[in-house]
Design an enzyme around this catalytic site. Structure first.
Site, mmCIF file in Angstrom:
data_model
loop_
_atom_site.group_PDB
_atom_site.id
_atom_site.type_symbol
_atom_site.label_atom_id
_atom_site.label_comp_id
_atom_site.label_asym_id
_atom_site.label_seq_id
_atom_site.Cartn_x
_atom_site.Cartn_y
_atom_site.Cartn_z
ATOM 1 N N HIS A 164 0.826 -1.385 0.171
ATOM 2 C CA HIS A 164 0.141 -0.049 -0.007
ATOM 3 C C HIS A 164 0.905 1.313 0.010
ATOM 4 O O HIS A 164 0.602 2.134 -0.759
ATOM 5 C CB HIS A 164 -0.917 0.047 1.118
ATOM 6 C CG HIS A 164 -2.064 -0.952 0.966
ATOM 7 N ND1 HIS A 164 -2.051 -2.074 1.540
ATOM 8 C CD2 HIS A 164 -3.166 -0.445 0.712
ATOM 9 C CE1 HIS A 164 -3.256 -2.563 1.363
ATOM 10 N NE2 HIS A 164 -4.120 -1.663 0.928
ATOM 11 N N ARG A 169 -1.455 2.922 7.102
ATOM 12 C CA ARG A 169 -1.250 1.213 7.498
ATOM 13 C C ARG A 169 -0.552 0.893 8.733
ATOM 14 O O ARG A 169 -0.804 -0.163 9.561
ATOM 15 C CB ARG A 169 0.155 0.587 6.336
ATOM 16 C CG ARG A 169 -0.500 1.006 4.988
ATOM 17 C CD ARG A 169 -1.882 0.497 4.515
ATOM 18 N NE ARG A 169 -1.829 -1.134 4.659
ATOM 19 C CZ ARG A 169 -3.223 -1.585 4.652
ATOM 20 N NH1 ARG A 169 -4.127 -1.123 4.897
ATOM 21 N NH2 ARG A 169 -2.860 -2.961 4.759
ATOM 22 N N HIS A 205 0.867 -2.919 9.548
ATOM 23 C CA HIS A 205 2.505 -2.586 8.950
ATOM 24 C C HIS A 205 2.967 -2.030 10.238
ATOM 25 O O HIS A 205 2.444 -1.216 11.342
ATOM 26 C CB HIS A 205 2.588 -1.899 7.773
ATOM 27 C CG HIS A 205 2.414 -2.843 6.555
ATOM 28 N ND1 HIS A 205 3.364 -3.627 6.121
ATOM 29 C CD2 HIS A 205 1.229 -2.652 5.593
ATOM 30 C CE1 HIS A 205 2.808 -4.249 4.972
ATOM 31 N NE2 HIS A 205 1.736 -3.557 4.748
ATOM 32 N N ASP A 229 8.424 -0.783 7.986
ATOM 33 C CA ASP A 229 7.832 -1.239 6.718
ATOM 34 C C ASP A 229 7.555 -0.239 5.659
ATOM 35 O O ASP A 229 7.859 -0.118 4.648
ATOM 36 C CB ASP A 229 6.634 -2.186 6.892
ATOM 37 C CG ASP A 229 6.734 -3.172 7.775
ATOM 38 O OD1 ASP A 229 7.881 -3.771 7.645
ATOM 39 O OD2 ASP A 229 5.758 -3.785 8.322
#
Length: 250
Positions: free
Chosen positions: A162, A195, A201, A205
């Site tokens: 994403h 995220r 995440h 990340d």
């Protein structure tokens, strides 16, 4: 800059969720996965669980959970979780200043779909190699977007697909409309933070994904086909701006 980010935040909230049609355009990739940079050779490994960097990841995970108390920010994070390129482009239409769709700006739309689809390939190798456990799995908690759990729990966390998509589209839109770079990039930053907020995440990340996206976009600029499509997209944007200016004068 801070005021512009806040204004963008509230605009996104006020607009709410706008349903979009499923993507029907089939992208043309500028490079294959093998031709794209290998992030295993470009980026460091995710933080070791005994490191101070991992402590930071945990603190950011806790920060993300506090953001869920804000219903407006939660709504944005939920929209950002939708794994659909048309949904992604709908979110970035606000800071870009023009609705991004096949109907309104076909050259820009095709250019972005082709580019994002090419760059996002770079997530495959590191995800499979590291198979990093996601935060919601490690803490045995539910995601804010619980519907994602089924297919995310067995997929590697590092890097974030994403966030790669979000940062890629932010970089490309900034190139098309440099006057709106600050608000476009602010939305790209927000997209990655979503995220962390949903718990899918770690912060590291997302950080790696932004760098990975920049590496991918740099590679795109070595493609003659990409540069040709970029020129078409820029020309279409300039024409749309002229049309908007004419309409305003009337």
């Amino acid at each position: 800059m801070k005021n512009k980010i806040l204004c963008l935040f509230f605009v996104c909230v006020l607009l709410g969720y706008i349903p979009v049609k499923s993507q029907t355009y089939q992208p043309t990739l500028y490079f294959t996965t093998e031709e794209m940079p290998n992030l295993l050779h470009c980026l460091p490994a995710p933080p070791d669980t005994n490191s101070s960097a991992f402590v930071h990841d945990i603190m950011r995970y806790m920060w993300g959970k506090t953001q869920r108390l804000d219903t407006a920010r939660t709504a944005i994070a939920r929209r950002d979780a939708v794994w659909n390129l048309d949904s992604l482009l709908a979110e970035f239409s606000v800071p870009f200043g023009i609705e991004i769709s096949m109907e309104t700006c076909p050259e820009i739309y095709k250019f972005l779909i082709n580019s994002i689809s090419t760059v996002e390939q770079i997530r495959v190798l590191p995800k499979a190699f590291y198979m990093r456990k996601r935060p919601f799995v490690r803490f045995q908690e539910h995601l804010l977007t619980i519907e994602e759990e089924v297919y995310l729990k067995n997929e590697g966390s590092y890097p974030s697909g994403h966030a790669i998509r979000g940062w890629t589209v932010a970089l490309l839109l900034s190139e098309l409309n440099p006057a709106n770079t600050d608000t476009i990039m602010a939305r790209g930053f927000m997209y990655g933070e979503s995220r962390v907020i949903v718990g899918a995440h770690w912060q590291s990340d997302v950080d790696a994904s932004r760098l990975g996206a920049a590496i991918g976009v740099a590679r795109l600029h070595t493609s003659e086909e990409f540069l040709k499509h970029l020129h078409k997209a820029q020309k279409e944007f300039q024409q749309m701006q002229k049309q908007q200016g004419t309409t305003k004068r009337k």
